[in-house]
Design a protein around this motif. Structure first.
Motif, mmCIF file in Angstrom:
data_model
loop_
_atom_site.group_PDB
_atom_site.id
_atom_site.type_symbol
_atom_site.label_atom_id
_atom_site.label_comp_id
_atom_site.label_asym_id
_atom_site.label_seq_id
_atom_site.Cartn_x
_atom_site.Cartn_y
_atom_site.Cartn_z
ATOM 1 N N LYS A 135 25.260 69.407 -1.390
ATOM 2 C CA LYS A 135 25.372 68.040 -1.916
ATOM 3 C C LYS A 135 26.799 67.530 -1.744
ATOM 4 C CE LYS A 135 24.719 65.301 -6.099
ATOM 5 N NZ LYS A 135 24.369 65.320 -7.525
ATOM 6 N N ASP A 136 27.777 68.380 -2.062
ATOM 7 C CA ASP A 136 29.184 67.996 -1.917
ATOM 8 C C ASP A 136 29.527 67.667 -0.462
ATOM 9 O OD1 ASP A 136 29.503 68.382 -4.635
ATOM 10 O OD2 ASP A 136 30.465 70.349 -4.419
ATOM 11 N N ILE A 137 29.033 68.488 0.461
ATOM 12 C CA ILE A 137 29.292 68.258 1.886
ATOM 13 C C ILE A 137 28.645 66.951 2.332
ATOM 14 C CG2 ILE A 137 28.875 69.115 4.230
ATOM 15 C CD1 ILE A 137 29.022 71.987 2.995
ATOM 16 N N ARG A 138 27.393 66.756 1.941
ATOM 17 C CA ARG A 138 26.666 65.536 2.305
ATOM 18 C C ARG A 138 27.412 64.300 1.807
ATOM 19 N NH1 ARG A 138 24.074 62.631 -0.850
ATOM 20 N NH2 ARG A 138 23.536 64.222 -2.358
ATOM 21 N N GLN A 139 27.872 64.344 0.560
ATOM 22 C CA GLN A 139 28.598 63.205 -0.003
ATOM 23 C C GLN A 139 29.919 62.979 0.719
ATOM 24 O OE1 GLN A 139 28.606 64.374 -4.151
ATOM 25 N NE2 GLN A 139 26.890 62.996 -4.605
ATOM 26 N N ALA A 140 30.608 64.064 1.079
ATOM 27 C CA ALA A 140 31.873 63.936 1.813
ATOM 28 C C ALA A 140 31.653 63.296 3.188
ATOM 29 C CB ALA A 140 32.530 65.301 1.975
ATOM 30 N N LEU A 141 30.464 63.470 3.740
ATOM 31 C CA LEU A 141 30.126 62.872 5.034
ATOM 32 C C LEU A 141 29.702 61.402 4.894
ATOM 33 C CD1 LEU A 141 28.066 65.820 6.539
ATOM 34 C CD2 LEU A 141 30.353 65.073 7.253
ATOM 35 N N GLY A 142 29.567 60.945 3.654
ATOM 36 C CA GLY A 142 29.178 59.561 3.424
ATOM 37 C C GLY A 142 27.684 59.319 3.466
ATOM 38 N N MET A 143 26.910 60.379 3.283
ATOM 39 C CA MET A 143 25.453 60.259 3.272
ATOM 40 C C MET A 143 24.994 60.164 1.822
ATOM 41 S SD MET A 143 24.327 60.269 6.268
ATOM 42 C CE MET A 143 24.771 60.662 7.914
ATOM 43 N N GLU A 144 24.270 59.100 1.480
ATOM 44 C CA GLU A 144 23.855 58.867 0.098
ATOM 45 C C GLU A 144 22.866 59.906 -0.416
ATOM 46 O OE1 GLU A 144 22.539 54.812 -0.467
ATOM 47 O OE2 GLU A 144 24.046 54.117 0.963
ATOM 48 N N THR A 145 21.894 60.253 0.411
ATOM 49 C CA THR A 145 20.873 61.223 0.005
ATOM 50 C C THR A 145 20.603 62.176 1.162
ATOM 51 O OG1 THR A 145 19.005 59.912 0.820
ATOM 52 C CG2 THR A 145 19.721 59.497 -1.472
ATOM 53 N N TRP A 146 19.953 63.274 0.840
ATOM 54 C CA TRP A 146 19.603 64.217 1.902
ATOM 55 C C TRP A 146 18.544 63.604 2.823
ATOM 56 C CZ3 TRP A 146 21.931 67.703 4.359
ATOM 57 C CH2 TRP A 146 21.244 68.561 5.212
#
Length: 190
Positions: A135-146
């Motif tokens: 989740k942290d990585i996804r958010q750091a990439l600017g992706m709102e949800t998986w």
């Protein structure tokens, strides 16, 4: 091989251009959800059949047409230096690595991700979404949800939907995973 424009299918050429400028790759095979199988991509076939023409065409409009032999896919780039810094490439690689790490941690074979009957299913997607590190990585990439991250990969042809919340990695997706596995193996051997 002729490079005359009259010999090129205009509709396919336009589809190829649209695919590339939207940040997608063109893989040799695409997944056909209705046939439940990989089929040859007509865009790839057009590119491969008229490679000299398309190489020159993209050079004339400021791009390099790149062919990845191992992954059996085409993509365009402005230059190698720009490509390394490309945020889209970073997002794609990071999300593919998340999938790979989850898959390997579960004790599965990475090749199963490219097998439609196995692939990346709903349970795996839910488990990935629940893990804080991912989740942290996804958010750091600017992706709102998986779900948006998976759509991002699918929109760029790094994976294909093969059912409801079920995906299979394309040859391009598997190529990037295999490159990272190979690099990791080399580092571990040193």
């Amino acid at each position: 091989m002729t490079t005359a424009f009259s010999q090129i299918n205009m509709a396919k050429s336009q589809q190829i251009y649209t695919t590339f400028v939207n940040g997608r790759v063109i893989t040799k095979q695409i997944y056909d959800i209705y046939q439940h199988a990989f089929i040859d991509s007509p865009l790839y076939t057009e590119l491969y059949s008229h490679l000299e023409h398309f190489t020159l065409l993209y050079q004339h409009i400021g791009y390099n047409l790149n062919f990845n032999v191992e992954g059996e896919f085409f993509y365009i780039s402005r230059s190698e230096a720009e490509e390394d810094a490309d945020t889209n490439a970073t997002k794609i690689q990071a999300m593919l690595l998340i999938i790979a790490r989850y898959w390997v941690d579960k004790g599965f074979d990475l090749d199963d991700l490219a097998t439609p009957v196995i692939g990346l299913g709903r349970t795996a997607l839910d488990e990935i979404a629940e893990q804080a590190i991912y989740k942290d990585i996804r958010q750091a990439l600017g992706m709102e949800t998986w779900d948006k991250a998976i759509t991002y990969l699918a929109d760029r042809n790094f994976l294909y939907p093969c059912g409801d919340k079920h995906y299979v990695l394309s040859s391009a997706g598997m190529h990037f995973l295999n490159l990272h596995v190979e690099k990791y193996s080399e580092e571990m051997a040193q």
